[in-house]
Design a protein around this motif. Structure first.
Motif, PDB file in Angstrom:
ATOM      1  N   MET A 266       0.827  -1.187   0.000  1.00 36.23           N
ATOM      2  CA  MET A 266       0.000   0.000   0.000  1.00 36.23           C
ATOM      3  C   MET A 266       0.871   1.250   0.000  1.00 36.23           C
ATOM      4  O   MET A 266       0.539   2.223  -0.658  1.00 36.23           O
ATOM      5  CB  MET A 266      -0.916  -0.063   1.234  1.00 36.23           C
ATOM      6  N   LYS A 267       1.961   1.193   0.754  1.00 33.42           N
ATOM      7  CA  LYS A 267       2.845   2.350   0.836  1.00 33.42           C
ATOM      8  C   LYS A 267       3.467   2.645  -0.529  1.00 33.42           C
ATOM      9  O   LYS A 267       3.593   3.804  -0.923  1.00 33.42           O
ATOM     10  CB  LYS A 267       3.928   2.102   1.883  1.00 33.42           C
ATOM     11  N   SER A 268       3.836   1.596  -1.259  1.00 31.53           N
ATOM     12  CA  SER A 268       4.436   1.822  -2.579  1.00 31.53           C
ATOM     13  C   SER A 268       3.420   2.398  -3.563  1.00 31.53           C
ATOM     14  O   SER A 268       3.787   3.176  -4.442  1.00 31.53           O
ATOM     15  CB  SER A 268       5.039   0.535  -3.127  1.00 31.53           C
TER      16      SER A 268
ATOM     17  N   ILE B 134       0.934   4.453  -2.750  1.00 27.89           N
ATOM     18  CA  ILE B 134       0.822   5.873  -2.399  1.00 27.89           C
ATOM     19  C   ILE B 134       2.033   6.641  -2.916  1.00 27.89           C
ATOM     20  O   ILE B 134       1.899   7.734  -3.470  1.00 27.89           O
ATOM     21  CB  ILE B 134       0.663   6.033  -0.873  1.00 27.89           C
ATOM     22  N   GLU B 135       3.210   6.066  -2.758  1.00 28.69           N
ATOM     23  CA  GLU B 135       4.422   6.728  -3.256  1.00 28.69           C
ATOM     24  C   GLU B 135       4.369   6.887  -4.774  1.00 28.69           C
ATOM     25  O   GLU B 135       4.743   7.931  -5.310  1.00 28.69           O
ATOM     26  CB  GLU B 135       5.659   5.930  -2.858  1.00 28.69           C
TER      27      GLU B 135
END
Length: 105
Positions: free
Chosen positions: A1-3, A5-6
């Protein structure tokens, strides 16, 4: 999920200068950046599937497709508004004139 968003943030930062270039020194709003990202996604760019190896090529290819679509829209009869004006539906003067009423004292 973080990737994901990035990737979306990176894509938004890359598309922001394109919108700013077209806007003649006006600040870019979040809505404009989101609209540019949607256009890039429609042109085939998927930030979720992007990785460090093919990222520059993918985003540049999508930007080229969007630029080609914009150029085609400007040269065709369809697409965004032009700088000209139109007289369609304008009011025309009629030959009818209202009677003149003189009110005397």
């Amino acid at each position: 999920m973080k990737s994901l968003i990035e990737a979306v943030v990176i894509a938004a930062l890359i598309t922001a200068p394109l919108a700013a270039f077209a806007q003649s020194n006006q600040p870019v709003t979040r809505a404009q950046v989101r609209a540019d990202l949607v256009q890039l996604e429609k042109a085939g760019y998927d930030p979720a599937m992007s990785n460090a190896d093919d990222y520059p090529a993918n985003i540049q290819a999508a930007e080229a497709r969007v630029a080609a679509e914009r150029a085609a829209a400007q040269t065709s009869g369809y697409g965004s508004a032009t700088n000209g004006s139109s007289q369609a539906g304008s009011h025309t003067a009629s030959s009818y004139s209202a009677p003149v009423v003189n009110v005397g004292h």
